[in-house]
Structures are given as C-alpha cells and as structure tokens.
Design a protein around this motif. Structure first.
Motif: not given
Length: 298
Positions: A261-269
């Motif tokens: 869905q969202n790799k940027d969000l994954a990295l942030d988490y």
C-alpha cells in the motif's frame, strides 16, 4: 479445614439436594463437571468465584462452606504473576531466564497453596512461554482441551480466559489454522471488552490482540489488520502504557509492506518501532526490527 473436608461438605450438600454433578453445573459456564469433581475429591481448592457459584446453587452462604480467609492469595505471588503478565520477552535470553526464575519461585513457595484458578493461571503462563520460546505448539494442549469449550460459552473474559486465548492464538499461529466461526466470535468479543478497571486484564487484552495480529500475518489474512492494530492503539492511549507501542508500529510497517500500500509509511513505522524499542531499552526487539527493515529495504 482441609481441601478434602471442603470437598466432602460440598458433595454431601449437593447429594442432599438430589443434584447430580451435571445438574449442579448446568451449562458449565461457571463450573464444569470435571472441575466440580476435582473440588469434591479434595484435589483443588476452589476460588472465591467458584465458591460463590456453589453456595448459590446450594442456597447457603459461603461461610457454611469455608472460612474465606483460607483462600487469600499472597501479595508476593500476585506481584510475580503481574510481572509475568506484563513483561514482553521478544526472544531476550536474559528476560527468559528471569521468567524461569519467577516460575521456580512460584512453584517452590506458593503453587500448592493457591486456589485452582491461580494454579491454572500459572500453568497457562508457563505454557505460553514454552510455546513462544520453543515454537512448539504442543505445549499447553491439555489446557486448551480442558478449558477452551467452557470459554466459548462466554462473552466477557476474565484473566484466565484471556490467558487461554493468548495461548490458543499462539498455537494457531504456529499451526496456521484457518479462520472459522470460533475465531470470529472470539474476535468480536475481545474488541467489545471495555472494562479498564482491572490492569492485568487490559494488559492481557492487548496481548491477545497482538497474538491475533501474529496469527493474521501467518495465514496472510490482512482484511482486519487496520481495525485490529487500531484497537491496540486505543488501549495504549487509554492506559498510557507504551510498552507495546513499538510492537504495534512494527506490525504497521509489515502490514504496509505485505499489502503493497505505502512503502513510505512502512519505512516511517519501521523507524518508529526502532526508536521506541530503543527508548524502552529493548535491544532484542530493536535488533529484530532492524533485521526485518533491512530485508524489506535493502
């Protein structure tokens, strides 16, 4: 008065009322026939909750069965039990050794004098650790066989129910057991648990939900993941205990990776989970998160 004397008195009063064990226990929601049998033969000291049920069926006050002072649970034991419930081990060998020492302390100084419900709690906590550390789902199988059917009759869960559920979902995770109606009913009931007055219970609700998340990941079922993780976050905010926050952040990262869905969000988490575990001085979990992050973001 010994356990055997208490059991004999209960059996005598029950037979005087002309009640079989099956009739006495009814739907077995509060007391099973097997549990009553162990109480009547003196093998277990019943908890106050079970004594209250027994006295109610017999239509007598509890004081006619037992001196309530006999089953006061030692504060020292309760402190050890609370530590076992609230501590996360994340594969940390030092924490595993500490917990083993706690179990040994309980067995040596308290176990034989505890009422049945507390003995069960100790056994389930030990089984949870055994399953988690060994990754062998056979541990605790007898506990599930004996108590799970009774649990399914309930919609509100006490401490032992939540411990059994935690063990159950850990075992389901290892066995990759598919979702069925049993799961759906339990899941709905867990999310409806709103009593925040019992600190141990609310911590266990978090643990059960986290074990459900692990189960979801293992069977690659992500439909309920946002709702499930949101439920844990709501509890964290309500009780202001952030010990599980890095774990939730880690699962959020894995969710966004697995669903693309969202790799940027994954990295942030991932970064939140790493920083949170560092603040909590949980090196073992931090190292695990870093390892997973490096796999997903080489």
């Amino acid at each position: 008065m010994s356990n055997l004397e208490i059991g004999k008195r209960i059996r005598t009063l029950r037979t005087e009322k002309g009640l079989s064990r099956e009739a006495f226990c009814g739907d077995e929601k509060e007391l099973t026939v097997r549990q009553l049998g162990r109480i009547e033969t003196g093998n277990n000291l019943p908890s106050l909750a079970k004594l209250d049920y027994i006295a109610g069926v017999l239509e007598i006050p509890i004081s006619q069965l037992i001196d309530e002072g006999m089953i006061i649970v030692p504060k020292e034991y309760l402190k050890l039990k609370t530590k076992l419930i609230r501590q996360s081990i994340h594969g940390d060998e030092e924490k595993i050794r500490q917990r083993e020492a706690i179990f040994e302390d309980i067995q040596e100084h308290f176990y034989d004098q505890l009422p049945e419900d507390e003995q069960i709690a100790v056994e389930v906590l030990q089984a949870i650790d055994d399953v988690y550390v060994s990754e062998n789902s056979e541990f605790g199988e007898g506990l599930i066989e004996e108590y799970f059917e009774q649990l399914l009759l309930k919609t509100n869960y006490d401490t032992n129910d939540l411990l059994i559920l935690h063990l159950y979902f850990l075992k389901c995770t290892l066995n990759a057991k598919p979702i069925d109606n049993v799961f759906e009913n339990i899941y709905a009931n867990i999310l409806e648990q709103t009593n925040f007055s019992d600190a141990n219970n609310i911590h266990l609700i978090q643990r059960v939900i986290v074990s459900i998340v692990l189960y979801h990941f293992n069977i690659e079922y992500y439909d309920l993941m946002p709702q499930t993780l949101s439920a844990v976050r709501e509890i964290i905010d309500e009780i202001q205990d952030f010990a599980l926050l890095p774990t939730v952040d880690f699962f959020e990262a894995k969710y966004y990776i697995h669903t693309n869905q969202n790799k940027d969000l994954a990295l942030d988490y991932y970064n939140k989970a790493i920083n949170g575990s560092k603040l909590l001085n949980d090196k073992s979990f931090r190292d695990r998160v870093i390892e997973e992050k490096n796999k997903d973001f080489p």
